[in-house]
Design an enzyme around this catalytic site. Structure first.
Site, short mmCIF file in Angstrom:
data_model
loop_
_atom_site.label_atom_id
_atom_site.label_comp_id
_atom_site.label_asym_id
_atom_site.label_seq_id
_atom_site.Cartn_x
_atom_site.Cartn_y
_atom_site.Cartn_z
N ASP A 1 0.61 -1.37 -0.11
CA ASP A 1 -0.33 -0.43 -0.02
C ASP A 1 0.63 1.99 -0.27
O ASP A 1 2.20 1.51 0.29
CB ASP A 1 -1.02 -0.15 1.61
CG ASP A 1 -1.78 -0.60 1.16
OD1 ASP A 1 -2.58 -1.18 0.02
OD2 ASP A 1 -2.33 -1.49 2.19
N1 URA Z 1 -1.14 -6.23 3.68
C1 URA Z 1 -1.93 -4.57 3.92
O1 URA Z 1 -2.75 -4.83 4.16
N2 URA Z 1 -0.98 -3.92 3.37
C2 URA Z 1 -0.09 -3.75 2.44
O2 URA Z 1 0.46 -2.99 2.22
C3 URA Z 1 0.40 -5.61 2.59
C4 URA Z 1 -0.24 -6.61 2.76
#
Ligand code: URA
Length: 235
Positions: free
Chosen positions: A101
């Site tokens: 993310d």
């Molecule tokens: N899980 C998440 O919630 N975000 C990420 O960036 C990676 C795994």
């Protein structure tokens, strides 16, 4: 293995569409043989000729980046946000393998090797990924066990192979929890903690398979060694 038209386009000879036309017109040879099939696949060792000129295939490159917050896992963004490929000094057409993310930090692999990227992202692969999550509040024993037994995320039961509370900070009302999972669903870790009513305030990916960040600081990267690439391909 990569499609012939893609290899020609990636070598900077022409666009992918033009490359398709050249293939159909019988102007492309692989290892001395005319190939007119569009889906034909070649690898690094094949000699590709376009109008009897050998093209230089793009060398495969593999990087391990400690992704900072505020970057998206893409090669370009129509909203003008910063993208992870900006952080790597190369002319190769690399792209991130999977997604972290915008606000997640940590280990990200970037490569122009489609075979490795596909392998690592294939659902049947189940390569393990370990995250450190800073969560608001404290995990109760019953929440811990609910998570450990597995949570349904977007129709998939996600069972962590490891779940460990690393720090319990009463004063700041946070826990640091290490979680290892084998799936690559969007926002999976945040959704898992949300399922037991905790927000993830910070998230960092610490390892993928045998690879870990080591001494890499946020924003830093290094190339993967031959052995590391081999391990990933065989994982
Ligand atoms: N899980 C998440 O919630 N975000 C990420 O960036 C990676 C795994």
């Amino acid at each position: 293995m990569e499609r012939l038209q893609k290899v020609i386009a990636n070598a900077g000879v022409t666009s992918r569409r033009k490359a398709e036309e050249l293939i159909k017109q019988g102007k492309v040879k692989v290892n001395g043989e005319v190939i007119t099939e569009l889906g034909y696949k070649v690898d690094n060792n094949d000699v590709v000729m376009v109008m009897d000129e050998v093209i230089a295939q793009e060398k495969k490159e593999y990087y391990l980046l400690n992704k900072p917050r505020g970057y998206i896992c893409a090669v370009s963004d129509d909203k003008g946000r910063k993208v992870v490929t900006e952080l790597i000094d190369t002319n190769a057409r690399i792209y991130p393998v999977g997604r972290l993310d915008y606000d997640t930090t940590g280990l990200l692999i970037l490569t122009n090797d489609g075979e490795l990227a596909n392998k690592l992202q294939h659902p049947s692969k189940g390569i393990s990924k370990t995250y450190m999550a800073k969560i608001r509040g404290h995990l109760t024993m019953s929440e811990y066990h609910s998570l450990k037994d597995g949570v349904m995320i977007d129709g998939t039961l996600v069972v962590p192979s490891r779940l460990k509370i690393k720090k319990h900070d009463e004063e700041r009302n946070i826990d640091m929890v290490e979680i290892t999972i084998n799936v690559g669903l969007n926002h999976v870790v945040k959704k898992m903690f949300q399922a037991v009513n905790h927000d993830v305030i910070k998230l960092k990916r610490e390892s993928i398979g045998k690879l870990s960040l080591g001494k890499l600081q946020t924003g830093e990267y290094r190339e993967l060694s031959k052995q590391e690439i081999k391990d990933l391909l065989e994982s």
